[in-house]
Scaffold this motif. Structure first.
Motif, short mmCIF file in Angstrom:
data_model
loop_
_atom_site.label_atom_id
_atom_site.label_comp_id
_atom_site.label_asym_id
_atom_site.label_seq_id
_atom_site.Cartn_x
_atom_site.Cartn_y
_atom_site.Cartn_z
N LEU A 218 0.82 -1.21 0.00
CA LEU A 218 0.00 0.00 0.00
C LEU A 218 0.86 1.27 0.00
O LEU A 218 0.42 2.32 -0.47
N ILE A 219 2.09 1.16 0.54
CA ILE A 219 2.92 2.36 0.66
C ILE A 219 3.35 2.90 -0.70
O ILE A 219 3.07 4.07 -1.03
N PRO A 220 4.03 2.10 -1.57
CA PRO A 220 4.36 2.65 -2.90
C PRO A 220 3.13 2.99 -3.73
O PRO A 220 3.15 3.94 -4.51
N VAL A 221 2.03 2.22 -3.56
CA VAL A 221 0.79 2.53 -4.29
C VAL A 221 0.27 3.91 -3.88
O VAL A 221 -0.14 4.71 -4.72
N ALA A 222 0.32 4.19 -2.57
CA ALA A 222 -0.15 5.49 -2.08
C ALA A 222 0.72 6.62 -2.61
O ALA A 222 0.21 7.69 -2.98
N ILE A 223 2.04 6.40 -2.65
CA ILE A 223 2.96 7.45 -3.10
C ILE A 223 2.80 7.71 -4.59
O ILE A 223 2.50 8.84 -5.02
N VAL A 224 2.99 6.67 -5.40
CA VAL A 224 2.99 6.85 -6.85
C VAL A 224 1.57 7.10 -7.37
O VAL A 224 1.35 8.00 -8.20
N GLY A 225 0.59 6.33 -6.86
CA GLY A 225 -0.78 6.50 -7.33
C GLY A 225 -1.34 7.87 -7.01
O GLY A 225 -2.00 8.50 -7.85
N GLU A 236 2.32 15.62 0.18
CA GLU A 236 1.15 15.02 0.81
C GLU A 236 1.19 13.49 0.71
O GLU A 236 0.83 12.79 1.66
N SER A 237 1.65 12.98 -0.44
CA SER A 237 1.78 11.53 -0.59
C SER A 237 2.78 10.96 0.39
O SER A 237 2.59 9.87 0.94
N ALA A 238 3.88 11.70 0.63
CA ALA A 238 4.88 11.24 1.59
C ALA A 238 4.30 11.20 2.99
O ALA A 238 4.58 10.28 3.77
N ALA A 239 3.48 12.20 3.33
CA ALA A 239 2.84 12.22 4.65
C ALA A 239 1.88 11.04 4.81
O ALA A 239 1.86 10.36 5.85
N VAL A 240 1.09 10.78 3.77
CA VAL A 240 0.16 9.64 3.81
C VAL A 240 0.93 8.33 3.93
O VAL A 240 0.55 7.43 4.69
N ALA A 241 2.04 8.22 3.17
CA ALA A 241 2.84 7.00 3.19
C ALA A 241 3.42 6.74 4.58
O ALA A 241 3.45 5.59 5.05
N SER A 242 3.91 7.79 5.25
CA SER A 242 4.47 7.60 6.59
C SER A 242 3.37 7.18 7.57
O SER A 242 3.61 6.34 8.46
N LEU A 243 2.18 7.72 7.40
CA LEU A 243 1.06 7.34 8.27
C LEU A 243 0.68 5.88 8.03
O LEU A 243 0.45 5.12 8.99
N ILE A 244 0.64 5.46 6.76
CA ILE A 244 0.33 4.06 6.44
C ILE A 244 1.41 3.14 7.00
O ILE A 244 1.11 2.08 7.57
N ALA A 245 2.70 3.56 6.85
CA ALA A 245 3.79 2.73 7.35
C ALA A 245 3.67 2.52 8.86
O ALA A 245 3.90 1.41 9.36
#
Length: 419
Positions: A218-225, A236-245
């Motif tokens: 889900l992390i790379p999908v959240a970033i790239v998608g 914003e994608s980086a912030a979402v990715a850190s939260l998912i991680a």
């Protein structure tokens, strides 16, 4: 006199951020225009007044959370599902896992450290040559600068005043081409070294491995998608990715405890501040470069050598290979972008996206080439294999990168087609 001060400080092993700032101060003093000191602090802060720079600490934090959260091992097991049964399957697994990691970490040095601990002992245990095992892992780290997200792309985007999301997209095709080139290298080396035969996982084990890895994916999908579909900016994608991680590591894998976050935040802040301080100092140095009209002078010289954009990029590649051997990739990118990018765009009509992809991949080669070769020493320290033993097995991968660099230099569409 100013260039001499710059060279003396650099070869005296002064940290590159201080080299840039002190050189700028020397220029102001030498010019006699002391009023420029009034703008010095303003130029420093102007260098970091960019929203896109927030992506750097957030991507670093994502990598830290992923390492602590047990996602690396699960991604490796997922890679085994797809390529584990081929002869030399563990080498392919190593490379495929590096592709997953490149889409999460974004830093070649960090990726080499993480994957060396995870993959080299496993490959040696199955009968692979230790030098080749470490070399494959180190070469996989070269995917980090081109497969989004990339810390180098963030920094280049800030320096070149380009949309960072578009820079990420520009790296997708080059990243896939480089991955295919590395797969070909492993296949060719396998013919001569008689790699151990791999084993395919049973259907049940494969399903379990994919299920366990799904939250990590889900992390790379959240970033790239998020970037490709315009849902979020890279920051914003980086912030979402850190939260998912964090959510995956704590709530699903249960390998992160809230009490660990303090140490993670300190490591993230330390690593981020080093990069951001270099960018701030580089803005002051770029101020000096503009006053000295260095790009115009260098452009006048280079255009006497060739008017062909491809030949210009070949000259740049050769020069940057030497620069990358002596200076850290991030520092080198900060140094050369303000000087060479105006020449590439104004004198040769080269796309700034193509130029960014080419020089980012080129400069990160310095991680694996002596005399500096930080990536070599990281792989050696993490695996226990001597650096020159790693380098001896690394040359086919370096040759593959050189071929890819030539292709990227000759065909602009490889970097610009998706933008």
């Amino acid at each position: 006199m100013t260039p001499l001060v710059f060279l003396v400080l650099m070869f005296a092993s002064v940290p590159i951020a201080l080299v840039l700032a002190l050189t700028a101060m020397w220029y102001v003093q030498e010019s006699g225009n002391i009023v420029l000191y009034d703008s010095f602090a303003q130029q420093v802060f102007a260098g970091i007044e960019n929203y896109g720079l927030l992506a750097i600490p957030l991507f670093i934090l994502t990598g830290e959370l992923m390492n602590e959260g047990g996602m690396t091992q699960r991604l490796v097991r997922a890679a085994r599902v797809f390529v584990g049964g081929f002869r030399g399957g563990l080498a392919y697994i190593n490379l495929l896992a590096n592709m997953f990691m490149a889409a999460i970490i974004g830093s070649a040095a960090s990726q080499i450290a993480v994957m060396s601990r995870a993959m080299v002992p496993a490959m040696v245990k199955e009968g692979y040559d230790p030098g080749f095992a470490a070399a494959t892992t180190a070469a996989g780290g070269l995917l980090a600068p081109v497969i989004p997200p990339s810390m180098l792309f963030v920094i280049y985007g800030v320096l070149a005043q380009l949309p960072i999301g578009d820079m990420f997209i520009a790296g997708i095709i080059p990243g896939l081409i480089l991955s295919v080139a590395f797969f070909v290298v492993i296949a060719l080396v396998g013919f001569t070294q008689n790699f151990p035969k791999g084993e395919w996982m049973t259907l049940g084990a494969a399903a379990l491995a994919l299920r366990d890895a799904l939250p990590a994916v889900l992390i790379p999908v959240a970033i790239v998608g998020g970037i490709i579909f315009g849902i979020a900016t890279p920051t914003e994608s980086a912030a979402v990715a850190s939260l998912i991680a964090f959510a995956v590591g704590w709530g699903i894998y249960r390998e992160i405890r809230p009490g660990q976050l303090g140490k993670l935040f300190v490591r993230t802040a330390t690593n981020s501040s080093l990069v951001i301080f270099m960018i701030a100092a580089a803005n002051v140095f770029g101020w000096v470069v503009v006053y000295e009209e260095l790009p115009q002078k260098l452009a006048a010289f280079i255009t006497t050598l060739t008017e062909n954009p491809f030949l210009f990029l070949l000259i740049v590649n050769l020069c940057l290979l030497v620069v990358g051997m002596l200076i850290d990739g991030i520092a080198a990118l900060i140094l050369v972008t303000p000087i060479l990018l105006p020449i590439a765009m104004n004198s040769y009509d080269i796309s700034p996206f193509q130029f960014g992809v080419v020089i980012s991949l080129n400069l990160v080669l310095g991680l694996l080439t002596p005399p500096v070769g930080v990536g070599l020493y990281i792989a050696s320290a993490m695996s226990g294999v001597r650096p020159f033993q790693i380098f001896g097995a690394l040359w086919p991968f370096l040759l593959a990168v050189s071929v890819v660099l030539i292709l990227l230099s000759y065909f602009p569409a490889l970097s610009t087609a998706l933008i």
